[in-house]
Design a protein around this motif. Structure first.
Motif, PDB file in Angstrom:
ATOM      1  N   TYR A 185       0.823  -1.262   0.030  1.00 60.43           N
ATOM      2  CA  TYR A 185       0.021  -0.135   0.009  1.00 60.43           C
ATOM      3  C   TYR A 185       0.932   1.142  -0.057  1.00 60.43           C
ATOM      4  CZ  TYR A 185      -3.548   3.294   1.209  1.00 60.43           C
ATOM      5  OH  TYR A 185      -4.330   4.429   1.249  1.00 60.43           O
ATOM      6  N   SER A 186       0.668   2.003  -0.920  1.00 62.06           N
ATOM      7  CA  SER A 186       1.526   3.420  -1.150  1.00 62.06           C
ATOM      8  C   SER A 186       0.459   4.403  -1.703  1.00 62.06           C
ATOM      9  CB  SER A 186       2.753   3.139  -1.932  1.00 62.06           C
ATOM     10  OG  SER A 186       3.547   4.208  -2.092  1.00 62.06           O
ATOM     11  N   ASN A 187       0.089   5.146  -1.037  1.00 60.87           N
ATOM     12  CA  ASN A 187      -1.051   6.074  -1.477  1.00 60.87           C
ATOM     13  C   ASN A 187      -0.750   7.341  -0.636  1.00 60.87           C
ATOM     14  OD1 ASN A 187      -2.900   7.491  -2.375  1.00 60.87           O
ATOM     15  ND2 ASN A 187      -4.743   6.076  -2.173  1.00 60.87           N
ATOM     16  N   ASN A 188       0.015   8.485  -1.116  1.00 57.96           N
ATOM     17  CA  ASN A 188       0.250   9.461  -0.176  1.00 57.96           C
ATOM     18  C   ASN A 188      -0.858  10.384  -0.207  1.00 57.96           C
ATOM     19  OD1 ASN A 188       0.676  10.341  -2.638  1.00 57.96           O
ATOM     20  ND2 ASN A 188       2.803  11.138  -2.373  1.00 57.96           N
ATOM     21  N   ARG A 189      -1.809  10.250  -1.114  1.00 60.72           N
ATOM     22  CA  ARG A 189      -2.838  11.069  -1.109  1.00 60.72           C
ATOM     23  C   ARG A 189      -4.416  10.296  -0.609  1.00 60.72           C
ATOM     24  NH1 ARG A 189      -2.624  15.993  -4.462  1.00 60.72           N
ATOM     25  NH2 ARG A 189      -0.650  16.417  -5.131  1.00 60.72           N
ATOM     26  N   GLY A 190      -4.089   9.143   0.109  1.00 60.10           N
ATOM     27  CA  GLY A 190      -5.035   8.330   0.577  1.00 60.10           C
ATOM     28  C   GLY A 190      -5.138   8.821   2.080  1.00 60.10           C
ATOM     29  N   TYR A 204      -1.451  13.491   3.260  1.00 53.51           N
ATOM     30  CA  TYR A 204      -1.049  14.536   2.357  1.00 53.51           C
ATOM     31  C   TYR A 204      -1.221  16.127   2.806  1.00 53.51           C
ATOM     32  CZ  TYR A 204      -0.754  17.228  -2.043  1.00 53.51           C
ATOM     33  OH  TYR A 204      -0.526  18.017  -3.064  1.00 53.51           O
ATOM     34  N   THR A 253      -8.271   4.027   2.123  1.00 55.84           N
ATOM     35  CA  THR A 253      -8.854   4.233   0.804  1.00 55.84           C
ATOM     36  C   THR A 253      -7.934   3.861  -0.232  1.00 55.84           C
ATOM     37  OG1 THR A 253      -7.929   6.442   0.570  1.00 55.84           O
ATOM     38  CG2 THR A 253     -10.044   6.186   1.459  1.00 55.84           C
ATOM     39  N   SER A 254      -8.452   3.016  -1.378  1.00 53.40           N
ATOM     40  CA  SER A 254      -7.528   2.414  -2.206  1.00 53.40           C
ATOM     41  C   SER A 254      -7.129   3.498  -3.342  1.00 53.40           C
ATOM     42  CB  SER A 254      -8.004   1.244  -2.997  1.00 53.40           C
ATOM     43  OG  SER A 254      -9.329   2.002  -3.624  1.00 53.40           O
ATOM     44  N   ARG A 255      -7.525   4.546  -3.333  1.00 54.82           N
ATOM     45  CA  ARG A 255      -7.300   5.726  -4.301  1.00 54.82           C
ATOM     46  C   ARG A 255      -7.172   7.093  -3.502  1.00 54.82           C
ATOM     47  NH1 ARG A 255     -10.880   4.134  -9.682  1.00 54.82           N
ATOM     48  NH2 ARG A 255     -10.140   1.949  -9.640  1.00 54.82           N
ATOM     49  N   THR A 256      -7.121   8.108  -4.071  1.00 54.69           N
ATOM     50  CA  THR A 256      -6.904   9.445  -3.596  1.00 54.69           C
ATOM     51  C   THR A 256      -8.470   9.591  -2.729  1.00 54.69           C
ATOM     52  OG1 THR A 256      -5.957  10.234  -5.704  1.00 54.69           O
ATOM     53  CG2 THR A 256      -6.971  12.162  -4.255  1.00 54.69           C
ATOM     54  N   CYS A 257      -7.813  10.296  -1.599  1.00 53.66           N
ATOM     55  CA  CYS A 257      -9.060  10.502  -0.654  1.00 53.66           C
ATOM     56  C   CYS A 257     -10.064  11.427  -1.061  1.00 53.66           C
ATOM     57  CB  CYS A 257      -8.522  10.616   0.910  1.00 53.66           C
ATOM     58  SG  CYS A 257      -9.474  10.859   2.055  1.00 53.66           S
TER      59      CYS A 257
END
Length: 127
Positions: free
Chosen positions: A27-32, A54, A99-103
Motif C-alpha cells: 500500500y502506497s498512497n500518499n493522497r489516501g 497529504y 482508501t484505495s485511491r485518492t481520498c
C-alpha cells in the motif's frame, strides 16, 4: 495487492492504555486516507479517527476525541491508534482501513469510504 494487518489488542482494565498498530504492505498512497474503526457485538461499525497524510490532518469522532490519538509513521507506513483511559464501552474489535485511491472525503469516518481493511484486533476492557 494492498494488505493491512492490525495488532496490539488485548485484555485490559478500565483506566489503562493501549496502542494499536496497523502494518501496511503493498500500500502506497500518499493522497489516501487511513482510519480506525471498531465494532462491538450487536452494533454497527463505528468510525473513530482518520488521517490524511497529504494535508497532515487528523480527524476524530467527538465521542473519543481527547482519549484516542491517531498517527502514521511515514517511514515504515505503520498506522497507530493510542487509546487512553479505557472504558468498559471501548470493548470491541478494532479495525484499520484505508482508501484505495485518492481520498476524496478527508475526514470521513464512514466505513463506506474505505475499501482496504485489516482483519481486526480484539480489545476487551474489564473493571
Amino acid at each position: 495487492q494492498a494488505q493491512l494487518v492490525a495488532s496490539g489488542g488485548g485484555s485490559v482494565q478500565t483506566g489503562e492504555s493501549l496502542r494499536l498498530s496497523c502494518a501496511a504492505s503493498g500500500y502506497s498512497n500518499n493522497r489516501g486516507c487511513m482510519g480506525w474503526f471498531r465494532q462491538a457485538p450487536g452494533k454497527a461499525r463505528e468510525g473513530l479517527a482518520s488521517i490524511y497524510n497529504y494535508a497532515a490532518a487528523s480527524y476524530y469522532n467527538p465521542s473519543v476525541k481527547g482519549r484516542f490519538y491517531i498517527s502514521h509513521n511515514n517511514a515504515n507506513g505503520v498506522l497507530y491508534l493510542q487509546i487512553n483511559s479505557l472504558k468498559l464501552e471501548d470493548t470491541a474489535v478494532y479495525y484499520c482501513a484505508a482508501t484505495s485511491r485518492t481520498c476524496t472525503r478527508p475526514g470521513s469516518l464512514s466505513p463506506d469510504d474505505y475499501s482496504v481493511w485489516g482483519q481486526g484486533t480484539q480489545v476487551t476492557v474489564s473493571s
